[in-house]
Scaffold this motif. Sequence first.
Motif, PDB file in Angstrom:
ATOM      1  N   GLU A 397      -0.523   1.261   8.572  1.00 36.05           N
ATOM      2  CA  GLU A 397      -0.334   2.660   8.962  1.00 36.05           C
ATOM      3  C   GLU A 397       0.573   2.734  10.184  1.00 36.05           C
ATOM      4  N   LYS A 398       1.516   3.658  10.189  1.00 33.22           N
ATOM      5  CA  LYS A 398       2.481   3.750  11.272  1.00 33.22           C
ATOM      6  C   LYS A 398       1.789   4.062  12.597  1.00 33.22           C
ATOM      7  N   ILE A 399       2.076   3.244  13.615  1.00 33.28           N
ATOM      8  CA  ILE A 399       1.526   3.478  14.953  1.00 33.28           C
ATOM      9  C   ILE A 399       2.278   4.654  15.563  1.00 33.28           C
ATOM     10  N   ASP A 400       1.549   5.713  15.898  1.00 33.58           N
ATOM     11  CA  ASP A 400       2.202   6.939  16.369  1.00 33.58           C
ATOM     12  C   ASP A 400       1.897   7.264  17.825  1.00 33.58           C
ATOM     13  N   ARG A 401       1.385   6.263  18.569  1.00 33.69           N
ATOM     14  CA  ARG A 401       1.169   6.478  20.000  1.00 33.69           C
ATOM     15  C   ARG A 401       1.361   5.152  20.721  1.00 33.69           C
ATOM     16  N   THR A 402       1.636   5.230  22.001  1.00 37.64           N
ATOM     17  CA  THR A 402       1.832   4.025  22.800  1.00 37.64           C
ATOM     18  C   THR A 402       0.499   3.569  23.376  1.00 37.64           C
ATOM     19  N   GLY A 403       0.513   2.384  23.972  1.00 35.87           N
ATOM     20  CA  GLY A 403      -0.691   1.837  24.581  1.00 35.87           C
ATOM     21  C   GLY A 403      -1.312   0.760  23.717  1.00 35.87           C
ATOM     22  N   PHE A 404      -2.544   0.408  24.038  1.00 38.42           N
ATOM     23  CA  PHE A 404      -3.295  -0.616  23.312  1.00 38.42           C
ATOM     24  C   PHE A 404      -4.015   0.027  22.137  1.00 38.42           C
ATOM     25  N   VAL A 405      -3.766  -0.491  20.914  1.00 36.73           N
ATOM     26  CA  VAL A 405      -4.354   0.086  19.711  1.00 36.73           C
ATOM     27  C   VAL A 405      -4.900  -1.033  18.825  1.00 36.73           C
ATOM     28  N   PHE A 406      -5.651  -0.631  17.811  1.00 38.21           N
ATOM     29  CA  PHE A 406      -6.220  -1.586  16.861  1.00 38.21           C
ATOM     30  C   PHE A 406      -5.779  -1.195  15.447  1.00 38.21           C
ATOM     31  N   MET A 407      -5.366  -2.208  14.645  1.00 38.07           N
ATOM     32  CA  MET A 407      -5.040  -1.995  13.243  1.00 38.07           C
ATOM     33  C   MET A 407      -5.941  -2.857  12.377  1.00 38.07           C
ATOM     34  N   ASP A 408      -6.632  -2.253  11.432  1.00 39.08           N
ATOM     35  CA  ASP A 408      -7.555  -2.945  10.545  1.00 39.08           C
ATOM     36  C   ASP A 408      -6.809  -3.951   9.672  1.00 39.08           C
ATOM     37  N   SER A 409      -7.358  -5.168   9.569  1.00 36.50           N
ATOM     38  CA  SER A 409      -6.754  -6.178   8.700  1.00 36.50           C
ATOM     39  C   SER A 409      -7.719  -7.331   8.495  1.00 36.50           C
ATOM     40  N   PRO A 410      -7.475  -8.162   7.471  1.00 31.24           N
ATOM     41  CA  PRO A 410      -8.199  -9.430   7.372  1.00 31.24           C
ATOM     42  C   PRO A 410      -7.822 -10.362   8.520  1.00 31.24           C
ATOM     43  N   GLY A 411      -8.593 -11.437   8.647  1.00 29.36           N
ATOM     44  CA  GLY A 411      -8.262 -12.452   9.641  1.00 29.36           C
ATOM     45  C   GLY A 411      -7.229 -13.451   9.151  1.00 29.36           C
ATOM     46  N   PHE A 412      -6.858 -13.397   7.868  1.00 29.04           N
ATOM     47  CA  PHE A 412      -5.838 -14.282   7.301  1.00 29.04           C
ATOM     48  C   PHE A 412      -4.503 -13.925   7.938  1.00 29.04           C
ATOM     49  N   ASP A 413      -3.964 -14.847   8.715  1.00 29.78           N
ATOM     50  CA  ASP A 413      -2.862 -14.527   9.632  1.00 29.78           C
ATOM     51  C   ASP A 413      -1.630 -13.916   8.965  1.00 29.78           C
ATOM     52  N   PRO A 414      -1.071 -14.516   7.888  1.00 31.71           N
ATOM     53  CA  PRO A 414       0.131 -13.904   7.306  1.00 31.71           C
ATOM     54  C   PRO A 414      -0.111 -12.481   6.830  1.00 31.71           C
ATOM     55  N   CYS A 415      -1.295 -12.226   6.273  1.00 35.47           N
ATOM     56  CA  CYS A 415      -1.631 -10.886   5.807  1.00 35.47           C
ATOM     57  C   CYS A 415      -1.757  -9.925   6.985  1.00 35.47           C
ATOM     58  N   SER A 416      -2.445 -10.345   8.032  1.00 37.59           N
ATOM     59  CA  SER A 416      -2.627  -9.479   9.200  1.00 37.59           C
ATOM     60  C   SER A 416      -1.296  -9.152   9.855  1.00 37.59           C
ATOM     61  N   VAL A 417      -0.420 -10.155  10.003  1.00 35.42           N
ATOM     62  CA  VAL A 417       0.897  -9.911  10.597  1.00 35.42           C
ATOM     63  C   VAL A 417       1.715  -8.972   9.710  1.00 35.42           C
ATOM     64  N   THR A 418       1.623  -9.138   8.391  1.00 31.38           N
ATOM     65  CA  THR A 418       2.335  -8.241   7.479  1.00 31.38           C
ATOM     66  C   THR A 418       1.964  -6.794   7.764  1.00 31.38           C
ATOM     67  N   GLY A 419       0.679  -6.528   7.967  1.00 32.89           N
ATOM     68  CA  GLY A 419       0.243  -5.175   8.294  1.00 32.89           C
ATOM     69  C   GLY A 419       0.782  -4.698   9.625  1.00 32.89           C
ATOM     70  N   GLN A 420       0.777  -5.569  10.626  1.00 34.15           N
ATOM     71  CA  GLN A 420       1.278  -5.181  11.948  1.00 34.15           C
ATOM     72  C   GLN A 420       2.767  -4.870  11.899  1.00 34.15           C
ATOM     73  N   VAL A 421       3.525  -5.671  11.169  1.00 35.63           N
ATOM     74  CA  VAL A 421       4.962  -5.400  11.037  1.00 35.63           C
ATOM     75  C   VAL A 421       5.174  -4.073  10.314  1.00 35.63           C
ATOM     76  N   ALA A 422       4.425  -3.846   9.244  1.00 37.86           N
ATOM     77  CA  ALA A 422       4.535  -2.576   8.524  1.00 37.86           C
ATOM     78  C   ALA A 422       4.184  -1.398   9.429  1.00 37.86           C
ATOM     79  N   SER A 423       3.272  -1.612  10.371  1.00 36.99           N
ATOM     80  CA  SER A 423       2.882  -0.551  11.304  1.00 36.99           C
ATOM     81  C   SER A 423       3.905  -0.328  12.412  1.00 36.99           C
TER      82      SER A 423
END
Length: 517
Positions: A397-423
């Motif tokens: 989901e697109k991060i729409d504010r600055t600061g420290f935030v949390f994005m839901d994801s599995p702990g499987f690193d490539p999958c979690s990073v994929t979500g962060q990049v998409a965000s």
Amino acid sequence: MHPVSKNKTPGGPARDTIRLNPDDNVIIALRDLKAGAQPDGLSLQLPTEIARGHKIATVPIAAGENVIRYGQIIGQATADIAMGEHVHVHNLGMGAHQQDYAYASANTPLPEISGDRIFQGFHRADGRVGTRNYIGILTTVNCSGSVARFIAEAAEKRGLLDAYPNVDGIVPIVHSTGCGMSGKDEGYATLFRTLAGYAQHPNFAGILLIGLGCEVMRVADLVGGRPIRPDGVLRYMTIQSEGGTRRTIERGLDELRGIADLANKAERKPAPISAITVGMQCGGSDGYSGITANPALGYASDLLVRHGGTTILSETSEIYGAEHLLTRRAETIEIGEKLIERIRWWEGYTQRNGGEMNNNPSPGNKRGGLTTILEKSLGAVAKGGTAPLRGVYKFGEKIDRTGFVFMDSPGFDPCSVTGQVASGANLIVFTTGRGSVSGYQPTPCIKLATNSEMYARMSEDMDLNCGDIVTDGVSIEAKGEELFEMLIRVASGEQTKSEELGFGGVEFVPWQIGAVM
């Protein structure tokens, strides 16, 4: 949760152990200790060998009694534990997991840092700033993945980018899903967010979108008449409409030339460091992760937030047991409740799939000294520093504010990073104790070693050693500042070790939720 003692005092000998909090009933070995050794902090000889990173009981702990590390519960003793005994999987279990969430009770904003710190980045039409200037070949479905790679390979063979010095490269984004799935469930929505996030990513100057033509995740649905990119640098096609593989490759090369003409006009220009968004990850963790690299990253996270930037903590299954530390820091009660809603989702998700939250830590984590998910999570949360939690987002989901935030994801690193990049993460920082190797095009990844031994062994893959916090008495604050400066340099174009090695070709891993049909 920063350590309260150092391994080495100026001019003094190196210590054998470290106590992380005065309330702890375990200490951590800082080197391999032989049976019969009498480490500092204990008044007796060790009955067995203790590997570095592992826990030693400092008092007798009765079966059923809490084991405390970081001043927090990491589990309960499953047997009586004598003082000096090794505390690990053979005598420490998960136990009951009950937390007081105390929503928004400790959310004091950090003091802002004013100044003119900048990095050199690529300014995009939507106002975001890229740290790299790639062209992406994005696929809707696994069935178009090979053709996307054929196009990228043909472009390289023909030297298509030779005339475009400002373009960093062509990145085929291929994956294993996109069909054999429902077109209206949670899994579809998650994949849609992920692909749309990559299509809009500021590190891509332009996108060529390729589908097969009959898949569930269709090109028409992704495009749908909407301006996915405000700059309009999006071309798309399907293999079936083009008439097969060879014709799609030739048409794709033509489209890449048109995209490259536009992409090459982008140049690095000054941008405020508030335009940096860092995805924070840990993988191959060990007993040092929560002592060195993770708190150093937490300090750098706070510095970036204080400058107006954004940091993303993820891996929901790896904050389990430490979520109460984040709910206290939630900016509002609603944000804290949103985090716990994701925790409850995960409890149901693992149960209906025959798993459990304590399936994590991994075997490698345990060899490195971690025992329960509660212990691993307390160290993992240290990556998030001390800033208030300003938002909780779904995967991709697109991060729409600055600061420290949390994005839901599995702990499987490539999958979690994929979500962060998409965000929207335009930098990734990855801490590791066992020695993870990977990279995440189009977003550069900075790797932090938690211990000096692994850093020396794998220095060609590691960007920064945080083990000297233990071996040389370097402060967490000093290491965090060193990392902060590295963030600015990498955002401005300095290559990371994973970029030099060419990583990024297989690390796009969308989260597949739901039935494969």
